[in-house]
Design an enzyme around this catalytic site. Structure first.
Site, PDB file in Angstrom:
ATOM      1  N   ASP A  89      74.293  30.968 -21.064  1.00  0.00           N
ATOM      2  CA  ASP A  89      75.384  30.102 -20.442  1.00  0.00           C
ATOM      3  C   ASP A  89      74.963  28.762 -20.591  1.00  0.00           C
ATOM      4  OD1 ASP A  89      76.012  33.027 -19.976  1.00  0.00           O
ATOM      5  OD2 ASP A  89      77.301  32.245 -18.474  1.00  0.00           O
ATOM      6  N   LYS A 151      83.683  29.216 -21.851  1.00  0.00           N
ATOM      7  CA  LYS A 151      83.883  29.347 -20.288  1.00  0.00           C
ATOM      8  C   LYS A 151      84.329  28.332 -19.426  1.00  0.00           C
ATOM      9  CE  LYS A 151      80.074  30.408 -16.670  1.00  0.00           C
ATOM     10  NZ  LYS A 151      78.910  30.563 -16.515  1.00  0.00           N
ATOM     11  N   LYS A 180      85.313  33.731 -20.657  1.00  0.00           N
ATOM     12  CA  LYS A 180      84.570  33.892 -19.429  1.00  0.00           C
ATOM     13  C   LYS A 180      85.141  32.815 -18.432  1.00  0.00           C
ATOM     14  CE  LYS A 180      80.394  33.887 -16.769  1.00  0.00           C
ATOM     15  NZ  LYS A 180      78.719  34.026 -16.770  1.00  0.00           N
TER      16      LYS A 180
END
Length: 221
Positions: A89, A151, A180
């Site tokens: 991430d 995300k 996400k």
């Protein structure tokens, strides 16, 4: 619906201890969460704790500000993968996006994706600092660079995921990348709302309460 399989069980606080990471992994195994999401220094520990489970290890890089050099992020991503992370991430360089240095942003995502090979790459925008136009552009750049996910947030900015931002992101990525949502997801109603919009992963430190009583945990971000 097995909401547990949407959850990246998260502990990213600067005060996180070895004992807390071990407990996080035990909870992830018990509730069969999709992944744990942790800082790089604990990747090897988490990988060892979860070696006989299906739970993935996701590591954050360039976290939480995104303002490191591309070279530093690439090294960090490689190091995390070498230590056992199967997902990365990464935080984009927010200032570069605001300055419309789009080639820089796209190249950075592309370099990190190249460095981690077939591992999953999630690109964190930190939407609370961005306009709708900038969020849309970040989605386009992420898709062009081969990211697997976009995300919403780190959970450490001035705001977390919002329904409006997720709808906007979905309108751009369509089926070219997954989404996400992270930051502020503390109750089952909020979690299900994002899933209904098409979110396939939830970053939350309230995973246990979501799968048990759906109770808000105000101690988590």
């Amino acid at each position: 619906m097995e909401i547990n399989k949407y959850i990246d069980h998260t502990l990213l606080k600067p005060t996180a201890s070895k004992a807390q990471i071990i407990e996080l992994c035990k909870e992830a195994e018990l509730y069969n969460f999709y992944a744990v999401c942790i800082n790089g220094c604990y990747v090897a520990l988490a990988k060892n704790q979860l070696k006989n489970t299906a739970v993935k290890v996701a590591a954050v890089i360039g976290f939480p500000l995104g303002a490191m050099t591309t070279e530093a992020k690439v090294y960090e991503a490689k190091d995390c993968v070498n230590n056992g992370a199967s997902e990365i991430d990464m935080v984009i360089n927010i200032g570069k996006l605001i300055d419309e240095e789009f080639d820089y942003i796209e190249n950075e995502i592309k370099e990190i994706k190249r460095a981690i090979g077939n591992k999953v790459l999630k690109v964190i925008f930190e939407n609370c600092y961005l306009t709708a136009k900038q969020i849309k552009k970040a989605c386009e750049l992420s898709i062009n660079a081969g990211a697997d996910y976009v995300k919403t947030s780190t959970g450490f900015g001035s705001g977390g995921a919002t329904i409006e931002d997720v709808k906007l992101m979905k309108s751009v990525v369509e089926n070219k990348a997954q989404i996400k949502a992270a930051g502020g997801i503390r109750d089952i109603t909020t979690a299900l709302g994002y899933i209904e919009l098409g979110v396939t992963r939830l970053g939350t430190s309230s995973g246990v309460s979501l799968v048990t009583k759906g109770v808000s945990d105000k101690n988590n971000y």
